[in-house]
Design a protein around this motif. Sequence first.
Motif, PDB file in Angstrom:
ATOM      1  N   PRO A 196      51.022  15.291  40.296  1.00 39.98           N
ATOM      2  CA  PRO A 196      51.158  16.678  40.734  1.00 39.98           C
ATOM      3  C   PRO A 196      50.363  16.943  42.013  1.00 39.98           C
ATOM      4  O   PRO A 196      49.351  16.295  42.248  1.00 39.98           O
ATOM      5  CB  PRO A 196      50.600  17.476  39.570  1.00 39.98           C
ATOM      6  N   ASN A 197      50.836  17.879  42.772  1.00 36.95           N
ATOM      7  CA  ASN A 197      50.188  18.209  44.038  1.00 36.95           C
ATOM      8  C   ASN A 197      48.981  19.109  43.820  1.00 36.95           C
ATOM      9  O   ASN A 197      49.114  20.310  43.669  1.00 36.95           O
ATOM     10  CB  ASN A 197      51.179  18.926  44.969  1.00 36.95           C
ATOM     11  N   VAL A 198      47.812  18.518  43.801  1.00 36.28           N
ATOM     12  CA  VAL A 198      46.572  19.276  43.731  1.00 36.28           C
ATOM     13  C   VAL A 198      45.879  19.062  45.069  1.00 36.28           C
ATOM     14  O   VAL A 198      45.448  17.947  45.374  1.00 36.28           O
ATOM     15  CB  VAL A 198      45.684  18.809  42.559  1.00 36.28           C
ATOM     16  N   HIS A 199      45.830  20.102  45.878  1.00 35.60           N
ATOM     17  CA  HIS A 199      45.319  19.970  47.239  1.00 35.60           C
ATOM     18  C   HIS A 199      44.909  21.334  47.784  1.00 35.60           C
ATOM     19  O   HIS A 199      45.096  22.353  47.138  1.00 35.60           O
ATOM     20  CB  HIS A 199      46.369  19.342  48.148  1.00 35.60           C
ATOM     21  N   PHE A 200      44.379  21.335  48.997  1.00 38.32           N
ATOM     22  CA  PHE A 200      43.901  22.558  49.638  1.00 38.32           C
ATOM     23  C   PHE A 200      44.842  23.040  50.742  1.00 38.32           C
ATOM     24  O   PHE A 200      44.479  23.919  51.512  1.00 38.32           O
ATOM     25  CB  PHE A 200      42.504  22.321  50.227  1.00 38.32           C
ATOM     26  N   LEU A 201      46.033  22.500  50.819  1.00 38.02           N
ATOM     27  CA  LEU A 201      46.949  22.855  51.915  1.00 38.02           C
ATOM     28  C   LEU A 201      47.357  24.317  51.894  1.00 38.02           C
ATOM     29  O   LEU A 201      47.488  24.948  52.940  1.00 38.02           O
ATOM     30  CB  LEU A 201      48.195  21.961  51.875  1.00 38.02           C
ATOM     31  N   VAL A 227      45.507  26.773  50.813  1.00 34.95           N
ATOM     32  CA  VAL A 227      44.325  27.504  51.285  1.00 34.95           C
ATOM     33  C   VAL A 227      44.276  27.470  52.807  1.00 34.95           C
ATOM     34  O   VAL A 227      44.102  28.504  53.461  1.00 34.95           O
ATOM     35  CB  VAL A 227      43.026  26.902  50.685  1.00 34.95           C
ATOM     36  N   PHE A 228      44.420  26.273  53.374  1.00 33.89           N
ATOM     37  CA  PHE A 228      44.379  26.145  54.830  1.00 33.89           C
ATOM     38  C   PHE A 228      45.522  26.897  55.495  1.00 33.89           C
ATOM     39  O   PHE A 228      45.323  27.589  56.495  1.00 33.89           O
ATOM     40  CB  PHE A 228      44.411  24.674  55.249  1.00 33.89           C
ATOM     41  N   THR A 229      46.723  26.775  54.941  1.00 37.24           N
ATOM     42  CA  THR A 229      47.886  27.446  55.529  1.00 37.24           C
ATOM     43  C   THR A 229      47.690  28.958  55.528  1.00 37.24           C
ATOM     44  O   THR A 229      47.940  29.630  56.535  1.00 37.24           O
ATOM     45  CB  THR A 229      49.174  27.065  54.767  1.00 37.24           C
ATOM     46  N   ILE A 230      47.245  29.502  54.416  1.00 28.07           N
ATOM     47  CA  ILE A 230      47.043  30.953  54.330  1.00 28.07           C
ATOM     48  C   ILE A 230      45.912  31.402  55.241  1.00 28.07           C
ATOM     49  O   ILE A 230      46.052  32.367  55.997  1.00 28.07           O
ATOM     50  CB  ILE A 230      46.809  31.380  52.866  1.00 28.07           C
ATOM     51  N   ALA A 231      44.780  30.702  55.203  1.00 29.43           N
ATOM     52  CA  ALA A 231      43.638  31.095  56.042  1.00 29.43           C
ATOM     53  C   ALA A 231      43.989  31.007  57.523  1.00 29.43           C
ATOM     54  O   ALA A 231      43.697  31.931  58.291  1.00 29.43           O
ATOM     55  CB  ALA A 231      42.432  30.215  55.727  1.00 29.43           C
ATOM     56  N   PHE A 232      44.620  29.922  57.945  1.00 28.33           N
ATOM     57  CA  PHE A 232      45.011  29.785  59.353  1.00 28.33           C
ATOM     58  C   PHE A 232      46.000  30.871  59.748  1.00 28.33           C
ATOM     59  O   PHE A 232      45.950  31.399  60.853  1.00 28.33           O
ATOM     60  CB  PHE A 232      45.630  28.417  59.629  1.00 28.33           C
ATOM     61  N   ASN A 279      46.543  25.549  42.599  1.00 32.46           N
ATOM     62  CA  ASN A 279      46.529  26.431  43.767  1.00 32.46           C
ATOM     63  C   ASN A 279      45.820  27.750  43.471  1.00 32.46           C
ATOM     64  O   ASN A 279      45.131  28.295  44.327  1.00 32.46           O
ATOM     65  CB  ASN A 279      47.944  26.706  44.260  1.00 32.46           C
ATOM     66  N   LEU A 280      45.989  28.273  42.254  1.00 32.72           N
ATOM     67  CA  LEU A 280      45.257  29.480  41.874  1.00 32.72           C
ATOM     68  C   LEU A 280      43.749  29.221  41.888  1.00 32.72           C
ATOM     69  O   LEU A 280      42.974  30.047  42.365  1.00 32.72           O
ATOM     70  CB  LEU A 280      45.683  29.956  40.485  1.00 32.72           C
ATOM     71  N   CYS A 281      43.353  28.075  41.366  1.00 30.29           N
ATOM     72  CA  CYS A 281      41.928  27.752  41.308  1.00 30.29           C
ATOM     73  C   CYS A 281      41.326  27.583  42.704  1.00 30.29           C
ATOM     74  O   CYS A 281      40.271  28.142  42.994  1.00 30.29           O
ATOM     75  CB  CYS A 281      41.698  26.483  40.484  1.00 30.29           C
ATOM     76  N   VAL A 282      41.987  26.829  43.559  1.00 25.18           N
ATOM     77  CA  VAL A 282      41.432  26.624  44.904  1.00 25.18           C
ATOM     78  C   VAL A 282      41.675  27.836  45.797  1.00 25.18           C
ATOM     79  O   VAL A 282      41.029  27.974  46.838  1.00 25.18           O
ATOM     80  CB  VAL A 282      41.961  25.332  45.570  1.00 25.18           C
ATOM     81  N   GLY A 283      42.563  28.725  45.382  1.00 26.81           N
ATOM     82  CA  GLY A 283      42.849  29.934  46.160  1.00 26.81           C
ATOM     83  C   GLY A 283      41.638  30.825  46.334  1.00 26.81           C
ATOM     84  O   GLY A 283      41.571  31.611  47.284  1.00 26.81           O
ATOM     85  N   ILE A 284      40.655  30.688  45.457  1.00 22.10           N
ATOM     86  CA  ILE A 284      39.436  31.482  45.610  1.00 22.10           C
ATOM     87  C   ILE A 284      38.676  31.098  46.875  1.00 22.10           C
ATOM     88  O   ILE A 284      37.792  31.829  47.316  1.00 22.10           O
ATOM     89  CB  ILE A 284      38.513  31.382  44.373  1.00 22.10           C
ATOM     90  N   LEU A 285      39.033  29.989  47.482  1.00 19.34           N
ATOM     91  CA  LEU A 285      38.373  29.548  48.712  1.00 19.34           C
ATOM     92  C   LEU A 285      39.004  30.151  49.970  1.00 19.34           C
ATOM     93  O   LEU A 285      38.491  29.917  51.074  1.00 19.34           O
ATOM     94  CB  LEU A 285      38.397  28.024  48.796  1.00 19.34           C
ATOM     95  N   ILE A 286      40.072  30.908  49.811  1.00 20.50           N
ATOM     96  CA  ILE A 286      40.738  31.486  50.987  1.00 20.50           C
ATOM     97  C   ILE A 286      39.812  32.457  51.708  1.00 20.50           C
ATOM     98  O   ILE A 286      39.641  32.364  52.934  1.00 20.50           O
ATOM     99  CB  ILE A 286      42.065  32.167  50.597  1.00 20.50           C
TER     100      ILE A 286
END
Length: 139
Positions: A1-6, A8-13, A116-123
């Motif tokens: 499964p795709n577990v990544h920060f992409l 987060v980066f896409t939204i923040a950028f 993505n929900l979990c790493v989304g807190i880093l946005i």
Amino acid sequence: PNVHFLGVFTIAFSIIYRKKALYPIYVYVMLNGLFAGFNMWWIPYLYLWTVLWGIVMLLPKHTPKVVYILLCGAHGFLFGTLYAPAQALMFGLDFRGMLAWIIAGLPYDCVHGVANLCVGILIAPMVSLLRRLDKVVYE
């Protein structure tokens, strides 16, 4: 499964750089193709990240942070569904075949969405960091 920060980066950028966010998005897409191979799996990447970028671009400037977290999660949950039309076209699947493809990938999409929900807190911290870095660079 795709577990990544992409996501987060896409939204923040996208929040900070708006249209210019497409540059790092497509640098990533091209590098991914160079390192992992330009194969059929890669073709949907040409639009998958643009969908996320486009949704962020449509949101009002003062959108609550939780919306971005939920959007990041939704992109993960819907990744297979967004991927499926290209796969259907490339492999000659009809609508039922495409639905079967989506259903077969649901367990992976669930892991992707929860991650993505979990790493989304880093946005929000990423957006703050990018704003501070921009001030340092452009002052």
